[in-house]
Motif scaffolding. Structure first.
Motif, PDB file in Angstrom:
ATOM      1  N   VAL A 227       0.838  -1.196   0.000  1.00 30.40           N
ATOM      2  CA  VAL A 227       0.000   0.000   0.000  1.00 30.40           C
ATOM      3  C   VAL A 227       0.876   1.250   0.000  1.00 30.40           C
ATOM      4  O   VAL A 227       1.809   1.364   0.805  1.00 30.40           O
ATOM      5  CB  VAL A 227      -0.926   0.025   1.237  1.00 30.40           C
TER       6      VAL A 227
ATOM      7  N   LEU B 280       0.340   5.375   0.345  1.00 33.31           N
ATOM      8  CA  LEU B 280      -0.571   6.468   0.678  1.00 33.31           C
ATOM      9  C   LEU B 280       0.258   7.751   0.683  1.00 33.31           C
ATOM     10  O   LEU B 280       1.180   7.899   1.493  1.00 33.31           O
ATOM     11  CB  LEU B 280      -1.218   6.241   2.049  1.00 33.31           C
TER      12      LEU B 280
ATOM     13  N   ASP C 216      -4.011  10.495  -1.937  1.00 32.40           N
ATOM     14  CA  ASP C 216      -4.338   9.319  -2.745  1.00 32.40           C
ATOM     15  C   ASP C 216      -3.651   8.072  -2.201  1.00 32.40           C
ATOM     16  O   ASP C 216      -2.543   8.148  -1.654  1.00 32.40           O
ATOM     17  CB  ASP C 216      -3.901   9.504  -4.202  1.00 32.40           C
ATOM     18  N   MET C 217      -4.312   6.941  -2.407  1.00 32.27           N
ATOM     19  CA  MET C 217      -3.766   5.652  -1.975  1.00 32.27           C
ATOM     20  C   MET C 217      -3.900   4.666  -3.131  1.00 32.27           C
ATOM     21  O   MET C 217      -4.864   4.724  -3.904  1.00 32.27           O
ATOM     22  CB  MET C 217      -4.547   5.129  -0.769  1.00 32.27           C
ATOM     23  N   TYR C 218      -2.914   3.773  -3.251  1.00 27.07           N
ATOM     24  CA  TYR C 218      -2.957   2.734  -4.277  1.00 27.07           C
ATOM     25  C   TYR C 218      -2.375   1.451  -3.703  1.00 27.07           C
ATOM     26  O   TYR C 218      -1.386   1.489  -2.973  1.00 27.07           O
ATOM     27  CB  TYR C 218      -2.151   3.163  -5.515  1.00 27.07           C
TER      28      TYR C 218
END
Length: 121
Positions: free
Chosen positions: A52, A54, A75-77
């Protein structure tokens, strides 16, 4: 009641190295790490775990073999396990990483950007 409040801005102020994650908390078998990104990282994957990203401050990208994910502040991916990726940041970016204990930042790629694990800040 929780005894330790983690202030991310304060933690980021305690180091200047890029691509060198620092642990700020643990939950079960997972670690929360802060890192500063600048420039290009190495292509790598994590065969056994998702990763993750962030973005706390700034902007970054994550190159994938089939495209690029652009992340801005807030944003997080999640990079799925086994997916090759290469993080990059044109300007310094502050990132919170969430991953299982013992994950090596470069996967099996190694190299000069491989950071020591379990460094707390």
């Amino acid at each position: 009641m929780p005894s330790d409040v983690v202030n991310l801005a304060e933690k980021f102020s305690k180091f200047s190295e890029h691509w060198s994650p620092r642990v700020v908390a643990e939950m079960n078998d997972y670690q929360f790490k802060v890192a500063k990104f600048l420039g290009d990282f190495v292509w790598h994957d994590h065969k056994d775990t998702d990763e993750v990203f962030l973005v706390v401050k700034g902007a970054m990208g994550i190159e994938l073999r089939d495209g690029v994910v652009h992340l801005s502040e807030g944003d997080m991916y999640v990079v799925p396990k086994g997916v090759e990726h290469r993080p990059f940041a044109k300007n310094e970016c502050h990132v919170l990483l969430i991953e299982p204990q013992g994950v090596v930042n470069t996967g099996e790629s190694g190299g000069e950007l491989q950071a020591e694990n379990d460094i707390w800040v």
